[in-house]
Design an enzyme around this catalytic site. Structure first.
Site, mmCIF file in Angstrom:
data_model
loop_
_atom_site.group_PDB
_atom_site.id
_atom_site.type_symbol
_atom_site.label_atom_id
_atom_site.label_comp_id
_atom_site.label_asym_id
_atom_site.label_seq_id
_atom_site.Cartn_x
_atom_site.Cartn_y
_atom_site.Cartn_z
ATOM 1 C CE1 TYR A 211 32.687 5.724 1.374
ATOM 2 C CE2 TYR A 211 34.810 6.049 1.929
ATOM 3 C CZ TYR A 211 33.631 5.491 0.784
ATOM 4 O OH TYR A 211 34.035 4.281 -0.041
ATOM 5 C CD GLU B 275 36.354 2.059 0.063
ATOM 6 O OE1 GLU B 275 36.316 2.947 0.534
ATOM 7 O OE2 GLU B 275 34.901 1.914 -0.295
HETATM 8 C C1 HEM Z 1 32.782 4.237 -8.114
HETATM 9 C C2 HEM Z 1 29.525 4.005 -4.961
HETATM 10 C C3 HEM Z 1 31.444 7.741 -2.472
HETATM 11 C C4 HEM Z 1 34.504 7.790 -5.874
HETATM 12 C C5 HEM Z 1 31.636 3.646 -7.405
HETATM 13 C C6 HEM Z 1 30.171 2.597 -7.764
HETATM 14 C C7 HEM Z 1 29.547 3.063 -6.906
HETATM 15 C C8 HEM Z 1 30.018 3.983 -6.111
HETATM 16 C C9 HEM Z 1 28.405 2.002 -7.109
HETATM 17 C C10 HEM Z 1 30.712 1.805 -9.513
HETATM 18 C C11 HEM Z 1 31.597 0.591 -9.098
HETATM 19 C C12 HEM Z 1 31.834 0.108 -10.173
HETATM 20 O O1 HEM Z 1 32.267 -0.204 -11.420
HETATM 21 O O2 HEM Z 1 30.056 -1.332 -10.862
HETATM 22 C C13 HEM Z 1 29.832 4.637 -3.812
HETATM 23 C C14 HEM Z 1 28.655 4.812 -2.951
HETATM 24 C C15 HEM Z 1 29.072 5.541 -1.984
HETATM 25 C C16 HEM Z 1 30.794 5.955 -2.560
HETATM 26 C C17 HEM Z 1 27.544 4.505 -2.064
HETATM 27 C C18 HEM Z 1 29.200 6.535 -0.411
HETATM 28 C C19 HEM Z 1 28.291 5.960 0.206
HETATM 29 C C20 HEM Z 1 32.980 7.440 -3.149
HETATM 30 C C21 HEM Z 1 33.478 8.536 -2.377
HETATM 31 C C22 HEM Z 1 34.396 8.533 -3.915
HETATM 32 C C23 HEM Z 1 34.087 8.064 -5.088
HETATM 33 C C24 HEM Z 1 33.853 8.895 -1.625
HETATM 34 C C25 HEM Z 1 35.675 10.294 -3.808
HETATM 35 C C26 HEM Z 1 35.734 10.886 -3.630
HETATM 36 C C27 HEM Z 1 34.241 6.908 -7.279
HETATM 37 C C28 HEM Z 1 35.439 6.777 -8.130
HETATM 38 C C29 HEM Z 1 34.142 5.405 -9.042
HETATM 39 C C30 HEM Z 1 33.530 4.961 -7.792
HETATM 40 C C31 HEM Z 1 36.737 7.393 -8.433
HETATM 41 C C32 HEM Z 1 34.970 5.380 -10.252
HETATM 42 C C33 HEM Z 1 33.857 5.617 -11.298
HETATM 43 C C34 HEM Z 1 35.243 6.336 -12.282
HETATM 44 O O3 HEM Z 1 35.723 5.355 -12.703
HETATM 45 O O4 HEM Z 1 35.294 6.950 -12.820
HETATM 46 N N1 HEM Z 1 31.341 4.177 -6.505
HETATM 47 N N2 HEM Z 1 30.483 5.182 -3.873
HETATM 48 N N3 HEM Z 1 33.161 6.966 -4.305
HETATM 49 N N4 HEM Z 1 33.531 5.482 -7.030
HETATM 50 FE FE1 HEM Z 1 32.125 5.281 -5.385
#
Ligand code: HEM
Ligand code: FAD
Length: 411
Positions: A116, A158
């Site tokens: 994060y 999570e």
């Molecule tokens: C997917 C928000 C932090 C990695 C997503 C999605 C959202 C989101 C809205 C799309 C979900 C969907 O499929 O509908 C956030 C928010 C974060 C956060 C608000 C922090 C407050 C992180 C962090 C990581 C991360 C720290 C890793 C370094 C991913 C990955 C996906 C994802 C790998 C799937 C996307 C893909 O397949 O490329 N996140 N996220 N996220 N997030 Fe986060």
């Protein structure tokens, strides 16, 4: 979201969540329009910075195609702006359903709390670069607060999801034990554990992430809905995407090949949604049939008497994946019927789904799965026919187009 019913025991403030501070609230309100306007410029820069510093995050975590297509960058950063406007408008609650969807997706990718600060660092560097002099310390501080309210809420969800698994690994090796072609360009793959890791039992409608090396060796994760299977198996149906990177590789898997598979995740399940007695309507198109098969199988196992209508749309009878299996499941449920809309010949109706032919009652619980235009079309027709938007649930086979979700929840 009911405040009274969702209070945590032992929370003396009566609040479930940390709230945005009084100091930050007016600053967020005042700067929301500019952040919302600039978010689409900020996010590509954020990802450029993050992947330059941490190319390993592309290995087995982020989808290279979502990045190229731009759907995922919009989803992640856009969600923070949407979250901010939600908590400004509803100071006592969070957009729980939306956080839940993201947490399940994150957990299926094995996301760790330690990452994060990584996203924070590069996102805020990009915000500072974009806003220039506008990014005063007060504004940065207020948005930092929003980031961590959302981040901490996700981290907590999570952790809960990880703790509910039968094992403490993010991915375990599974070997292909069966493969069958069905419909048009769909392969059904059955996997069994290739080591001793205990398996978590899945709920109907849940999915797994599967990680396989792409053609250049970079590991890539994709999600697939679990089909009904034996308890010691995972079974998925993969539709070939001719423009995609991983489905052609999954289609080449042979019996004995080993892949990495996550525990089951996903909150689009039958339980916890609407009245469990209400007539259930399952609308699918093409490969969108996969969650419906698992719902039906779960209802059969429970000996359900619930009235269920399965509506499937496809181009032709022979392009319809898993048609025989679906028909068998419907036949096993005492109060279920199957209605097909086929563009060619041989369906119950010819052409696209026409909700007016179905007499859907206003108290129906509905699940949709298929291409976005299909879901949007069926959803509007249902709402027009008197089914409240909150009774209509759906699964998107890709990053959520956030605004659709938001509008859907409000209707
Ligand atoms: C997917 C928000 C932090 C990695 C997503 C999605 C959202 C989101 C809205 C799309 C979900 C969907 O499929 O509908 C956030 C928010 C974060 C956060 C608000 C922090 C407050 C992180 C962090 C990581 C991360 C720290 C890793 C370094 C991913 C990955 C996906 C994802 C790998 C799937 C996307 C893909 O397949 O490329 N996140 N996220 N996220 N997030 Fe986060
Ligand atoms: P990707 O490589 O991910 O490409 C997807 C799209 O991105 C392409 O069509 C193309 O338009 C675009 N793209 C790719 N490369 C580029 C590029 N270089 N430049 C620009 N655009 C590009 N699928 C199933 O078949 N069955 C299921 O049961 C199923 N369940 C799912 C459940 C969930 C919860 C989710 C989120 C998804 C599910 N999916 C399912 C979809 C699946 O995860 C994959 O998205 C899908 O199989 C496509 O994978 P791919 O690697 O072939 O395509």
């Amino acid at each position: 979201i009911s405040r009274a019913s969702s209070q945590r025991p032992g929370d003396h403030t009566g609040r479930r969540h940390d709230m945005l501070s009084e100091k930050s609230r007016p600053i967020i309100e005042a700067t929301l329009p500019i952040i919302a306007e600039r978010i689409n410029d900020i996010t590509p820069d954020f990802y450029r910075r993050m992947f330059a510093a941490r190319p390993d995050l592309m290995d087995g975590m982020f989808s290279r195609s979502s990045q190229l297509e731009g759907t995922q960058p919009r989803a992640l950063a856009g969600s923070i702006a949407v979250f901010a406007s939600y908590i400004v408008e509803h100071p006592d609650s969070y957009p729980d359903e939306v956080l839940s969807r993201v947490a399940h997706k994150h957990a299926s990718l094995g996301l760790k709390e330690e990452e994060y600060p990584t996203v924070y660092k590069y996102l805020f560097e990009a915000i500072a670069a974009n806003l220039g002099d506008l990014a005063t310390p007060e504004i940065v501080e207020a948005w930092t607060e929003v980031y961590w309210l959302m981040g901490n809420a996700l981290i907590k969800l999570e952790k809960g999801l990880y703790a509910s698994q039968a094992n403490d690994v993010m991915f375990a090796p599974f070997k292909v034990v069966d493969r069958k072609e069905t419909g048009e360009n769909v392969v059904v793959l059955t996997f069994e554990p290739a080591d001793e890791t205990p398996m978590t039992e899945s709920k109907g409608g849940q999915y797994i992430s599967i990680v396989v090396p792409a053609r250049d060796g970079l590991r890539q994760a994709r999600q697939y809905t679990l089909l009904p299977s034996e308890k010691n198996q995972r079974r998925i149906g993969v539709k070939l995407d001719p423009n995609g990177e991983m489905t052609s590789i999954l289609h080449e898997l042979k019996i004995g090949d080993v892949v990495e598979i996550s525990n089951p995740y996903g909150d689009l399940t039958l339980e916890g949604f609407g009245n469990p007695e209400a007539p259930l309507y399952l609308f699918s198109a093409g490969i969108g049939t996969t969650p419906m098969l698992s719902f039906l199988s779960e209802l059969i196992e429970k000996g359900s008497q619930r009235p269920v209508t399965v509506v499937h749309a496809d181009r032709r009878l022979d392009t319809w994946p898993l048609r025989e299996e679906l028909t068998e499941l419907v036949n096993k449920l005492p109060n279920a019927r199957l209605i097909s809309f086929i563009e060619g010949e041989g369906g119950d109706y010819t052409g696209r789904v026409d909700v007016s032919k179905l007499d859907v009652p206003a108290n129906a619980n509905v699940y949709l799965c298929g291409p976005l235009p299909f879901m949007q079309g069926v959803r509007s027709a249902l709402v027009e026919a008197g089914v409240p938007g909150k009774n209509i649930n759906y699964e998107i086979f890709g990053p959520d187009q956030w605004m659709l979700h938001d509008q859907a929840r409000e209707a």
